[in-house]
Design a protein around this motif. Structure first.
Motif, PDB file in Angstrom:
ATOM      1  N   ASN A  55       5.438  12.761  -6.203  1.00  0.00           N
ATOM      2  CA  ASN A  55       4.508  12.855  -7.317  1.00  0.00           C
ATOM      3  C   ASN A  55       4.933  14.071  -8.136  1.00  0.00           C
ATOM      4  OD1 ASN A  55       2.391  13.275  -9.045  1.00  0.00           O
ATOM      5  ND2 ASN A  55       0.797  13.298  -7.457  1.00  0.00           N
ATOM      6  N   HIS A  56       5.661  13.845  -9.240  1.00  0.00           N
ATOM      7  CA  HIS A  56       6.223  14.976  -9.991  1.00  0.00           C
ATOM      8  C   HIS A  56       5.130  15.871 -10.555  1.00  0.00           C
ATOM      9  CE1 HIS A  56      10.484  14.368  -9.743  1.00  0.00           C
ATOM     10  NE2 HIS A  56      10.337  13.075  -9.954  1.00  0.00           N
ATOM     11  N   ALA A  57       4.016  15.263 -10.938  1.00  0.00           N
ATOM     12  CA  ALA A  57       2.933  16.041 -11.538  1.00  0.00           C
ATOM     13  C   ALA A  57       2.431  17.118 -10.578  1.00  0.00           C
ATOM     14  CB  ALA A  57       1.796  15.111 -11.938  1.00  0.00           C
ATOM     15  N   SER A  58       2.244  16.731  -9.287  1.00  0.00           N
ATOM     16  CA  SER A  58       1.663  17.676  -8.343  1.00  0.00           C
ATOM     17  C   SER A  58       2.734  18.368  -7.505  1.00  0.00           C
ATOM     18  CB  SER A  58       0.724  16.925  -7.387  1.00  0.00           C
ATOM     19  OG  SER A  58       1.477  16.036  -6.586  1.00  0.00           O
ATOM     20  N   GLY A  59       3.938  17.814  -7.504  1.00  0.00           N
ATOM     21  CA  GLY A  59       4.986  18.361  -6.645  1.00  0.00           C
ATOM     22  C   GLY A  59       4.876  17.879  -5.202  1.00  0.00           C
ATOM     23  N   LEU A  60       3.865  17.056  -4.892  1.00  0.00           N
ATOM     24  CA  LEU A  60       3.689  16.577  -3.517  1.00  0.00           C
ATOM     25  C   LEU A  60       4.645  15.420  -3.239  1.00  0.00           C
ATOM     26  CD1 LEU A  60      -0.215  16.598  -3.410  1.00  0.00           C
ATOM     27  CD2 LEU A  60       1.335  18.241  -2.313  1.00  0.00           C
ATOM     28  N   SER A  61       5.189  15.395  -2.023  1.00  0.00           N
ATOM     29  CA  SER A  61       6.189  14.392  -1.680  1.00  0.00           C
ATOM     30  C   SER A  61       6.091  14.053  -0.199  1.00  0.00           C
ATOM     31  CB  SER A  61       7.567  14.969  -2.000  1.00  0.00           C
ATOM     32  OG  SER A  61       8.578  14.057  -1.644  1.00  0.00           O
ATOM     33  N   THR A  62       6.372  12.812   0.161  1.00  0.00           N
ATOM     34  CA  THR A  62       6.348  12.440   1.582  1.00  0.00           C
ATOM     35  C   THR A  62       7.245  11.229   1.821  1.00  0.00           C
ATOM     36  OG1 THR A  62       4.901  11.967   3.469  1.00  0.00           O
ATOM     37  CG2 THR A  62       4.387  10.820   1.442  1.00  0.00           C
ATOM     38  N   PRO A  63       7.800  11.113   3.006  1.00  0.00           N
ATOM     39  CA  PRO A  63       8.474   9.866   3.343  1.00  0.00           C
ATOM     40  C   PRO A  63       7.444   8.858   3.854  1.00  0.00           C
ATOM     41  CG  PRO A  63       8.788  11.457   5.105  1.00  0.00           C
ATOM     42  CD  PRO A  63       7.907  12.118   4.087  1.00  0.00           C
ATOM     43  N   ALA A  64       7.754   7.568   3.766  1.00  0.00           N
ATOM     44  CA  ALA A  64       6.843   6.541   4.283  1.00  0.00           C
ATOM     45  C   ALA A  64       7.643   5.294   4.620  1.00  0.00           C
ATOM     46  CB  ALA A  64       5.764   6.212   3.259  1.00  0.00           C
ATOM     47  N   VAL A  65       7.162   4.589   5.639  1.00  0.00           N
ATOM     48  CA  VAL A  65       7.815   3.351   6.061  1.00  0.00           C
ATOM     49  C   VAL A  65       7.376   2.210   5.132  1.00  0.00           C
ATOM     50  CG1 VAL A  65       7.953   1.659   7.936  1.00  0.00           C
ATOM     51  CG2 VAL A  65       8.087   4.105   8.442  1.00  0.00           C
ATOM     52  N   VAL A  66       8.319   1.327   4.823  1.00  0.00           N
ATOM     53  CA  VAL A  66       8.106   0.298   3.809  1.00  0.00           C
ATOM     54  C   VAL A  66       7.668  -1.031   4.417  1.00  0.00           C
ATOM     55  CG1 VAL A  66       9.268  -1.098   2.036  1.00  0.00           C
ATOM     56  CG2 VAL A  66       9.849   1.330   2.317  1.00  0.00           C
ATOM     57  N   ASP A  67       6.567  -1.594   3.893  1.00  0.00           N
ATOM     58  CA  ASP A  67       6.237  -3.001   4.081  1.00  0.00           C
ATOM     59  C   ASP A  67       6.622  -3.722   2.793  1.00  0.00           C
ATOM     60  OD1 ASP A  67       5.193  -3.154   6.661  1.00  0.00           O
ATOM     61  OD2 ASP A  67       3.198  -2.542   6.017  1.00  0.00           O
ATOM     62  N   ILE A  68       6.898  -5.018   2.930  1.00  0.00           N
ATOM     63  CA  ILE A  68       7.366  -5.761   1.760  1.00  0.00           C
ATOM     64  C   ILE A  68       6.463  -6.964   1.501  1.00  0.00           C
ATOM     65  CG2 ILE A  68       9.278  -7.195   0.918  1.00  0.00           C
ATOM     66  CD1 ILE A  68      11.164  -5.140   2.103  1.00  0.00           C
ATOM     67  N   THR A  69       6.224  -7.244   0.233  1.00  0.00           N
ATOM     68  CA  THR A  69       5.380  -8.360  -0.185  1.00  0.00           C
ATOM     69  C   THR A  69       6.037  -9.054  -1.365  1.00  0.00           C
ATOM     70  OG1 THR A  69       3.174  -8.957  -0.953  1.00  0.00           O
ATOM     71  CG2 THR A  69       4.055  -6.903  -1.792  1.00  0.00           C
ATOM     72  N   THR A  70       5.672 -10.298  -1.615  1.00  0.00           N
ATOM     73  CA  THR A  70       6.164 -10.915  -2.846  1.00  0.00           C
ATOM     74  C   THR A  70       5.032 -11.154  -3.826  1.00  0.00           C
ATOM     75  OG1 THR A  70       6.001 -13.068  -1.769  1.00  0.00           O
ATOM     76  CG2 THR A  70       8.161 -12.043  -1.789  1.00  0.00           C
ATOM     77  N   THR A  71       3.787 -11.021  -3.368  1.00  0.00           N
ATOM     78  CA  THR A  71       2.662 -11.330  -4.260  1.00  0.00           C
ATOM     79  C   THR A  71       1.617 -10.226  -4.362  1.00  0.00           C
ATOM     80  OG1 THR A  71       1.432 -12.349  -2.457  1.00  0.00           O
ATOM     81  CG2 THR A  71       2.811 -13.807  -3.767  1.00  0.00           C
ATOM     82  N   MET A  72       1.432  -9.455  -3.292  1.00  0.00           N
ATOM     83  CA  MET A  72       0.300  -8.525  -3.306  1.00  0.00           C
ATOM     84  C   MET A  72       0.505  -7.348  -4.245  1.00  0.00           C
ATOM     85  SD  MET A  72      -1.217  -8.494   0.530  1.00  0.00           S
ATOM     86  CE  MET A  72      -2.445  -7.282   0.074  1.00  0.00           C
ATOM     87  N   ILE A  73       1.765  -7.002  -4.492  1.00  0.00           N
ATOM     88  CA  ILE A  73       2.075  -5.876  -5.373  1.00  0.00           C
ATOM     89  C   ILE A  73       3.097  -6.376  -6.392  1.00  0.00           C
ATOM     90  CG2 ILE A  73       3.349  -3.660  -5.413  1.00  0.00           C
ATOM     91  CD1 ILE A  73       0.597  -3.251  -4.359  1.00  0.00           C
ATOM     92  N   PRO A  74       2.814  -6.192  -7.689  1.00  0.00           N
ATOM     93  CA  PRO A  74       3.788  -6.656  -8.679  1.00  0.00           C
ATOM     94  C   PRO A  74       4.991  -5.713  -8.775  1.00  0.00           C
ATOM     95  CG  PRO A  74       1.905  -5.653  -9.769  1.00  0.00           C
ATOM     96  CD  PRO A  74       1.614  -5.612  -8.301  1.00  0.00           C
ATOM     97  N   VAL A  75       6.047  -6.175  -9.409  1.00  0.00           N
ATOM     98  CA  VAL A  75       7.226  -5.342  -9.655  1.00  0.00           C
ATOM     99  C   VAL A  75       6.797  -4.116 -10.460  1.00  0.00           C
ATOM    100  CG1 VAL A  75       9.433  -5.279 -10.885  1.00  0.00           C
ATOM    101  CG2 VAL A  75       8.797  -7.289  -9.522  1.00  0.00           C
ATOM    102  N   GLY A  76       7.354  -2.967 -10.106  1.00  0.00           N
ATOM    103  CA  GLY A  76       7.041  -1.752 -10.853  1.00  0.00           C
ATOM    104  C   GLY A  76       5.875  -0.967 -10.294  1.00  0.00           C
ATOM    105  N   VAL A  77       5.231  -1.539  -9.269  1.00  0.00           N
ATOM    106  CA  VAL A  77       4.077  -0.857  -8.657  1.00  0.00           C
ATOM    107  C   VAL A  77       4.398  -0.597  -7.187  1.00  0.00           C
ATOM    108  CG1 VAL A  77       1.620  -1.109  -8.064  1.00  0.00           C
ATOM    109  CG2 VAL A  77       2.484  -1.986 -10.251  1.00  0.00           C
ATOM    110  N   ILE A  78       3.896   0.493  -6.648  1.00  0.00           N
ATOM    111  CA  ILE A  78       4.043   0.756  -5.214  1.00  0.00           C
ATOM    112  C   ILE A  78       2.653   0.918  -4.608  1.00  0.00           C
ATOM    113  CG2 ILE A  78       4.429   3.246  -5.624  1.00  0.00           C
ATOM    114  CD1 ILE A  78       6.202   3.193  -3.067  1.00  0.00           C
ATOM    115  N   GLY A  79       2.369   0.136  -3.582  1.00  0.00           N
ATOM    116  CA  GLY A  79       1.089   0.250  -2.890  1.00  0.00           C
ATOM    117  C   GLY A  79       1.162   1.380  -1.882  1.00  0.00           C
ATOM    118  N   ILE A  80       0.157   2.247  -1.892  1.00  0.00           N
ATOM    119  CA  ILE A  80       0.167   3.421  -1.011  1.00  0.00           C
ATOM    120  C   ILE A  80      -0.982   3.281  -0.018  1.00  0.00           C
ATOM    121  CG2 ILE A  80       0.113   5.952  -0.954  1.00  0.00           C
ATOM    122  CD1 ILE A  80       2.243   5.268  -2.861  1.00  0.00           C
ATOM    123  N   TYR A  81      -0.679   3.273   1.279  1.00  0.00           N
ATOM    124  CA  TYR A  81      -1.737   3.151   2.283  1.00  0.00           C
ATOM    125  C   TYR A  81      -2.515   4.467   2.391  1.00  0.00           C
ATOM    126  CZ  TYR A  81       0.700  -1.111   3.852  1.00  0.00           C
ATOM    127  OH  TYR A  81       1.297  -2.346   3.932  1.00  0.00           O
ATOM    128  N   GLY A  82      -3.713   4.343   2.913  1.00  0.00           N
ATOM    129  CA  GLY A  82      -4.635   5.476   2.931  1.00  0.00           C
ATOM    130  C   GLY A  82      -4.092   6.749   3.563  1.00  0.00           C
TER     131      GLY A  82
END
Lengths: 509, 509
Positions: free
Chosen positions: A37-64
């Motif tokens: 997050n460039h605005a806040s400078g906060l950064s983290t690694p995360a494991v990826v799940d993949i979908t074809t419908t729940m999240i459109p291209v250009g968006v990243i879903g972030i779990y709680g």
């Protein structure tokens, strides 16, 4: 590449990417991305799940849980790229290959654990390797320091700071509810962080939660302790030695008891709260973590040696662990039992004696009581009502109702009494079966769920006498517990049988 | 309790419950529930994620991979309850505690792995325990049988069935594309299941996918092999020894090379396809899994012993593994190189010789060729064009275009030529660095990505001569690979320097 964040209310770590974006970033399901997050400078690694419908291209879903680090809102622009392999992996491999971990190795591993850079599978490999290959006392010391450094610490201006820990494995061990107010009432400070039950029926944090909120930051723990001399909070909320909570999760399915990790975990929490004097309660018994006295003495020596390396004075008490402490198991029942003692009750003796003994050791270590006078001093504090008043102060500062009484705390509304089938002596109380039963009845989540033991080991019962009562907050939970109770037979009454066997034998001669 | 299913398009295993329902079922985040579709009788355990908003009360979200077992549609009513602890956990703990696993233990563990009853963390503990404590040959045999039993098997009426396996670790090893058609053209049957690259630049399945679909069921593999004598398919799609694919996922981050598991994994696949004769290619070299000849001979003996226990004749070939096989790394480039040889090309010699040697061993083992005549027979099949015709039949039956030629297969459109900075000899081709570079360029997902080596170890180059070309399907991937190439220095040219050192030394005398 830049993506627009969408916060997903899933109580897990990870991110959800459209398959097409995953391909662009160059990751597969289960790979890791770094999110910035460039605005806040906060950064983290995360494991990826993949979908074809729940999240459109250009968006990243972030779990709680991942968003706890990033603090994003829907629409925040983040940068996402394939994450580097965490440095810890090679170090964990080293431990798998029977090599010793250095101080720096250990620090790196703990840092990667706390930053969520490791997957559950990777973390499990670390824990398994440490369990199988063991940690020597140097490695335990490094691990303790690394755990302390990974989280928040308390810095008191006045010392000594006292702390206690029970190694666990014995049900009904509500002694902290008595010890903490006794120590605090003596004028010493005891910032007690405690755990919730994982495999047990009620951890100290679960008990205290019946009386008051238990989730506080380290700073709040320090401030409350400065004011009233003690607290009883849930360690998991404090960010004190946070790596430990993550390690426990992967140990849980195997009930792994990795000695080195356990020593480091306990002592890191004591070191981080600034403790100078620590009393360790080591219950010895066939269903505890310590099956016999020899093993108990060995564990005590290890705690003391680690304490010396950390500059903490440690004393250990080997305690009786073959039966539950007191007569209750489960949050409300245990709290009611402890409160009744603070209010002046003199039952059950075993619970009172254990609590006063351990409190007495701490009073002697601190110099408050002369050698040999600790027990008596603790008893005076209890009998004078000072301990009750202190607990009420603690309850109040944590946000609970200080007017609470043992009478006001009720067990679950659904109950079932188990009676003795025959006359005889209680020859066994199976700790594991009792805990299992209390859990099936709903403990620790359902505060009213649990067991009340009417008879304990060695006591005589007549046929039809109540042996124990099962309580539950929900009807179906009670039914399940009653069914399971028939199968588990947590209490065994024998009497006539002991006579009959030789008779039959003689009959055959 | 009954819930209405909602299928979530998340390519992971698991279910999502509303926090209130999770409490009712009595599970926490990370616990397991059993889900039962009464209509179909299908049931599976799954790990629980918790939400407060994404799923309403009374509904259970089902992730994609979990629904592969349940085959639910939105609105299907399912029953959900807290799952029992998988039996494998105690057995894994046993292995952690240095005990030997019995045949039944092993079968239970593999069954729980295949049923997805174990979490990734639990599976990782199993793999780590087997790696650290090792498996003896009995345990390897049990594991092999358990893996075979866990999945589908081929039953051919005519024998012998031939198979081959390369232990891996050497890049550019496209020999199966030559060996399979040679063996099949000889009249023998070779149902070759192969893997996709996990850490490599292209597995045999990735290569074959350039030419034809590679995902088939076990029945289809058998039918196609009966018809044309051979196939080259992706093992991951066949449900042959399916436990293995799950185990590999947790080994991957640590590049664990657990010998016993590797032996069982390879031989289970051979046993399950009904192989009678197996040739094992063991590349020996500093960056392969086998650093020296002594270790290679040891591994060969283990393969042969396990084969004897399974009733499979095994021969092993220790092969040169210090440099890539042939001059190409990456899907399209490797396929083009192999096809060119089948079309009559006589370059690169190293690739041709290795393929003919291994095919020759199989021809001799089967009795098709007399002892000492296998290489020559394999060469005749290759030179006569029979192998090319056979590969085209295989491509066609798998659904690809049999008219494909080496000319028609193009590397990626973006390329960068790395030239020699100085005149000298190629003294090192670093396998790991080459593979890493090809992967950064996009291999194996981007079929056009990879490396073409213009000069190999021991060859002389002049300053400015091309050493290798990097290809990529995407511009930014090429840029990343070029940058990384500067850092990795996968090819080292030395010449003048070797002369200069003694001169300087003499000057100082």
């Amino acid at each position: 590449m830049k993506y627009s964040a969408k916060i997903l209310d899933i109580a897990d770590r990870g991110v959800l990417l459209n398959a097409s974006d995953a391909r662009m970033v160059g990751v597969l399901e289960g790979d890791r991305v770094q999110i910035m997050n460039h605005a806040s400078g906060l950064s983290t690694p995360a494991v990826v799940d993949i979908t074809t419908t729940m999240i459109p291209v250009g968006v990243i879903g972030i779990y709680g849980l991942t968003n706890r680090t990033l603090l994003l809102v829907d629409g925040t622009e983040v940068e996402v790229w394939e994450a580097k392999k965490p440095l810890a992996l090679d170090l964990i491999k080293k431990k798998m290959n029977h090599e010793k971990l250095t101080k720096d190795d250990t620090r790196q591993i703990i840092q990667d654990i706390v930053n969520d850079s490791l997957s559950q599978a990777e973390l499990s490999a670390y824990v398994t390797a440490c369990y199988i290959n063991g940690l020597d006392m140097d490695e335990v010391e490094y691990l303790t320091h690394a755990m302390v450094e990974s989280g928040d610490r308390l810095k008191f201006s006045n010392h000594p700071i006292v702390d206690k820990h029970s190694v666990g494995g014995v049900p009904g061990n509500k002694i902290s509810l008595l010890i903490v107010p006794i120590i605090a009432a003596s004028g010493l400070k005891i910032p007690k962080t405690s755990s919730r039950a994982i495999t047990g029926a009620a951890g100290t944090a679960d008990l205290m939660e019946v009386l008051a909120p238990v989730e506080f930051s380290a700073v709040e723990v320090q401030q409350m302790t400065e004011k009233v001399g003690g607290v009883i909070v849930w360690g998991g909320a404090t960010n004190i030695a946070p790596a430990d909570d993550k390690i426990i999760v992967v140990e849980y399915p195997f009930k792994i008891d990795a000695r080195g990790q356990m020593l480091a975990s306990v002592m890191a929490k004591k070191f981080a709260v600034g403790a100078d004097l620590v009393v360790i309660d080591i219950p010895v018994g066939s269903s505890t973590k310590v099956p016999d006295m020899a093993e108990g003495r060995k564990m005590a020596r290890e705690f003391i040696e680690l304490g010396e390396r950390l500059g903490i004075r440690v004393e250990c008490a080997l305690t009786y662990g073959d039966s539950p402490v007191g007569r209750t198991i489960g949050p409300n029942l245990e709290v009611r039992e402890a409160l009744a003692i603070l209010e002046g009750g003199d039952e059950p003796r075993s619970l009172i004696q254990k609590s006063l003994s351990l409190a007495g050791i701490a009073l002697e270590m601190s110099g408050k009581a002369a050698k040999g006078q600790g027990y008596q001093m603790a008893e005076e504090i209890l009998r004078s009502g000072k301990a009750l008043r202190k607990l009420r102060q603690i309850i109040e500062i944590q946000g609970g109702d200080p007017a609470v009484t043992s009478e006001s705390i009720k067990p679950g509304e659904f109950e079932f009494v188990v009676n003795a089938q025959n006359t005889g002596y209680i020859i066994e109380l199976n700790n594991r079966a009792l805990v299992s039963l209390a859990r099936i009845a709903g403990a620790p989540h359902d505060h009213g769920a649990g067991l009340l033991l009417h008879a304990k080991k060695g006591e005589q019962v007549n046929a039809g006498d109540p042996i124990f009562t099962i309580y539950a907050d929900r009807d179906w939970r009670l039914k399940m517990a009653v069914e399971e109770g028939r199968r588990l037979m947590p209490v065994i009454v024998e009497g006539m049988l002991l006579d009959r066997i030789p008779s039959e034998y003689r009959g055959q001669v």
